[in-house]
Design an enzyme around this catalytic site. Structure first.
Site, PDB file in Angstrom:
ATOM      1  N   GLN A  83      -6.811   2.201 -10.794  1.00 39.06           N
ATOM      2  CA  GLN A  83      -7.171   1.037  -9.978  1.00 39.06           C
ATOM      3  C   GLN A  83      -6.694  -0.242 -10.667  1.00 39.06           C
ATOM      4  O   GLN A  83      -7.435  -0.854 -11.431  1.00 39.06           O
ATOM      5  CB  GLN A  83      -8.691   1.019  -9.792  1.00 39.06           C
ATOM      6  CG  GLN A  83      -9.204  -0.121  -8.966  1.00 39.06           C
ATOM      7  CD  GLN A  83      -9.456   0.267  -7.544  1.00 39.06           C
ATOM      8  OE1 GLN A  83      -9.805   1.395  -7.275  1.00 39.06           O
ATOM      9  NE2 GLN A  83      -9.289  -0.669  -6.649  1.00 39.06           N
ATOM     10  N   PHE A  84      -5.444  -0.644 -10.400  1.00 36.71           N
ATOM     11  CA  PHE A  84      -4.902  -1.830 -11.066  1.00 36.71           C
ATOM     12  C   PHE A  84      -5.660  -3.092 -10.698  1.00 36.71           C
ATOM     13  O   PHE A  84      -5.683  -4.054 -11.456  1.00 36.71           O
ATOM     14  CB  PHE A  84      -3.401  -1.993 -10.774  1.00 36.71           C
ATOM     15  CG  PHE A  84      -3.082  -2.597  -9.441  1.00 36.71           C
ATOM     16  CD1 PHE A  84      -2.874  -3.962  -9.314  1.00 36.71           C
ATOM     17  CD2 PHE A  84      -2.977  -1.802  -8.309  1.00 36.71           C
ATOM     18  CE1 PHE A  84      -2.569  -4.530  -8.087  1.00 36.71           C
ATOM     19  CE2 PHE A  84      -2.673  -2.352  -7.090  1.00 36.71           C
ATOM     20  CZ  PHE A  84      -2.470  -3.723  -6.968  1.00 36.71           C
ATOM     21  N   THR A  85      -6.342  -3.104  -9.558  1.00 35.76           N
ATOM     22  CA  THR A  85      -7.051  -4.309  -9.113  1.00 35.76           C
ATOM     23  C   THR A  85      -8.254  -4.648  -9.997  1.00 35.76           C
ATOM     24  O   THR A  85      -8.799  -5.742  -9.880  1.00 35.76           O
ATOM     25  CB  THR A  85      -7.506  -4.187  -7.643  1.00 35.76           C
ATOM     26  OG1 THR A  85      -8.411  -3.094  -7.526  1.00 35.76           O
ATOM     27  CG2 THR A  85      -6.318  -3.992  -6.720  1.00 35.76           C
TER      28      THR A  85
END
Length: 150
Positions: A83-85
């Protein structure tokens, strides 16, 4: 590395659900049933395999399951999703920036390393698909959610 850890009573990841050409409304690529942890993992630029190993040990021993037990105590599975966010920054303006998130070629091997280290510890690990548009479904038990930074 940063992780959002949720105690769940079942969780799954589907890819391709929004794609009209996908068969059967998408493909389930990872699923856990019953008690376990759903872990969203974000990677930043200075993360290392050592940090991935530390995160894996922390997740395996984290005593947040029923009765203050851990996955290592119960054998409960983990669903790990990149989850890069988690490294998004929305302090200024209305649109987040992603400068702190590591690019895919850096992040993917480190998320894989977390999973590999968990498996070495004896965990059953399910995953999402790196870089894919994923739909994560879960039943948060409690609700119980914690943030980990290593």
């Amino acid at each position: 590395m940063r992780a959002v850890v949720q105690r769940v009573n079942g969780a799954s990841v589907v890819v391709g659900a929004g794609d009209p050409s996908a068969e059967r409304g998408g493909e389930t690529v990872g699923e856990i049933k019953g008690e376990g942890l759903c872990v969203l993992v974000g990677v930043t630029h200075d993360d290392t395999p050592e940090k991935a190993a530390k995160l894996a040990r922390k997740l395996w021993g984290l005593r947040i399951l029923e009765g203050e037990r851990s996955c290592s105590d119960t054998g409960a599975p983990l669903l790990v999703v990149s989850q890069f966010t988690l490294y998004g920054d929305a302090r200024k303006g209305r649109r987040p920036t992603w400068h702190a998130a590591a690019p895919g070629p850096v992040a993917e091997p480190l998320v894989d390393e977390v999973c590999a280290r968990l498996r070495e510890l004896g965990a059953r690990v399910e995953t999402g698909r790196f870089g894919a548009a994923m739909e994560v479904s879960l039943t948060n038990d409690g609700p119980f959610t914690v943030l980990l930074d290593v």
